[in-house]
Design a protein around this motif. Structure first.
Motif, PDB file in Angstrom:
ATOM      1  N   THR A   1    -105.671  -4.137 -65.596  1.00 37.70           N
ATOM      2  CA  THR A   1    -104.380  -4.305 -66.262  1.00 37.70           C
ATOM      3  C   THR A   1    -103.737  -5.635 -65.888  1.00 37.70           C
ATOM      4  O   THR A   1    -103.666  -5.990 -64.713  1.00 37.70           O
ATOM      5  CB  THR A   1    -103.426  -3.161 -65.892  1.00 37.70           C
TER       6      THR A   1
ATOM      7  N   LEU B   1     -98.769   3.196 -53.938  1.00 32.78           N
ATOM      8  CA  LEU B   1    -100.145   3.669 -53.999  1.00 32.78           C
ATOM      9  C   LEU B   1    -100.628   4.194 -52.649  1.00 32.78           C
ATOM     10  O   LEU B   1    -101.666   4.852 -52.573  1.00 32.78           O
ATOM     11  CB  LEU B   1    -101.068   2.533 -54.460  1.00 32.78           C
TER      12      LEU B   1
ATOM     13  N   THR C   1    -104.647   0.758 -59.092  1.00 31.87           N
ATOM     14  CA  THR C   1    -105.388   1.956 -58.718  1.00 31.87           C
ATOM     15  C   THR C   1    -105.819   1.789 -57.277  1.00 31.87           C
ATOM     16  O   THR C   1    -106.408   0.761 -56.923  1.00 31.87           O
ATOM     17  CB  THR C   1    -106.622   2.141 -59.619  1.00 31.87           C
TER      18      THR C   1
ATOM     19  N   GLN D   1     -95.577   1.132 -63.019  1.00 33.60           N
ATOM     20  CA  GLN D   1     -95.853   1.536 -61.636  1.00 33.60           C
ATOM     21  C   GLN D   1     -94.546   1.592 -60.846  1.00 33.60           C
ATOM     22  O   GLN D   1     -93.951   0.570 -60.528  1.00 33.60           O
ATOM     23  CB  GLN D   1     -96.805   0.547 -60.973  1.00 33.60           C
TER      24      GLN D   1
ATOM     25  N   HIS E   1    -102.679  -5.166 -55.490  1.00 31.04           N
ATOM     26  CA  HIS E   1    -102.274  -4.795 -56.847  1.00 31.04           C
ATOM     27  C   HIS E   1    -100.948  -5.457 -57.170  1.00 31.04           C
ATOM     28  O   HIS E   1    -100.082  -5.635 -56.309  1.00 31.04           O
ATOM     29  CB  HIS E   1    -102.205  -3.273 -57.029  1.00 31.04           C
TER      30      HIS E   1
ATOM     31  N   ASN F   1     -99.252  -2.420 -62.392  1.00 34.18           N
ATOM     32  CA  ASN F   1    -100.056  -1.205 -62.432  1.00 34.18           C
ATOM     33  C   ASN F   1    -101.346  -1.393 -61.642  1.00 34.18           C
ATOM     34  O   ASN F   1    -102.067  -2.367 -61.841  1.00 34.18           O
ATOM     35  CB  ASN F   1    -100.382  -0.825 -63.872  1.00 34.18           C
TER      36      ASN F   1
ATOM     37  N   ASN G   1    -108.728  -2.482 -61.271  1.00 34.09           N
ATOM     38  CA  ASN G   1    -107.896  -2.117 -62.412  1.00 34.09           C
ATOM     39  C   ASN G   1    -107.621  -3.405 -63.179  1.00 34.09           C
ATOM     40  O   ASN G   1    -107.014  -4.333 -62.643  1.00 34.09           O
ATOM     41  CB  ASN G   1    -106.591  -1.465 -61.939  1.00 34.09           C
TER      42      ASN G   1
END
Length: 208
Positions: free
Chosen positions: A56, A87, A49, A83, A44, A47, A54
């Motif tokens: 974004t 995570l 998940t 973010q 990631h 932002n 995701n």
């Protein structure tokens, strides 16, 4: 519910825009051992998940006044990422100020020693940012610093400068998650024509 098994390659994009208006106490998730699982990678940028797709694409930008442009002084860039917390692991605040930072995290899992021992994190940038008039700014005008508050390995993904090509950033060992926070800087080393210059970089985590 089981998280989806991801393919051995994952991409994440980060939009970069320069607006030149010349007118866990001991287990924080910076480099964290994670449980083995069927071979998968997770990446990631901004932002994200956990262990899921995701779409974004976060934006990093600099809006320069004429005074700033003429100063020749490097300019920090802002981010629209929200973010701030890891995570993985203990939900630690890795990026205390996401308005000027972008969290980058990557993991590689495997259960079988016949699988590759690591995955590779890379970033690819175009040669230039461009505006509507066709003017350009070399992507090498943009660099980044890294941080991870309280970490003994804040540069687990190192600082660098985009080179208008593909760069290897880090190696992710099996069953490990790495993460830190990136802050971007526009060098502003030459006077450019007025306009909005855009370009997009793509981060890739892959295991052969």
């Amino acid at each position: 519910m089981k998280p989806p098994i991801l393919s051995p390659r994952r991409l994440a994009a980060l939009g970069l825009v320069v607006l030149c208006l010349g007118q866990i106490a001991t287990a924080h998730a910076w480099s964290l051992s994670i449980a083995s699982a069927p071979r998968r990678v997770f990446l990631h940028v901004g932002n994200g998940t956990l262990d899921a797709d995701n779409g974004t694409v976060n934006l990093v930008s600099a809006n320069l006044s004429a005074v700033q442009l003429l100063s020749g002084t490097a300019q920090p860039m802002t981010s629209n990422s929200t973010q701030s917390r890891s995570l993985y692991g203990d939900n630690y605040t890795t990026c205390p100020n996401p308005a000027t930072q972008v969290m980058v995290g990557a993991s590689y899992r495997r259960t079988n020693n016949n699988h590759p021992a690591s995955a590779t994190l890379r970033v690819t940038s175009p040669a230039n940012l461009t505006n509507a008039a066709g003017d350009t700014i070399p992507f090498s005008q943009i660099s980044w610093t890294v941080s991870a508050p309280g970490s003994g390995v804040p540069n687990v993904i190192p600082a660098g400068t985009f080179n208008g090509g593909t760069q290897t950033l880090a190696t992710v060992p099996a069953n490990r998650y790495i993460e830190n926070c990136h802050s971007f800087i526009y060098a502003n080393s030459a006077i450019r024509a007025a306009g909005t210059y855009t370009g997009q970089v793509t981060y890739t985590l892959s295991s052969p």
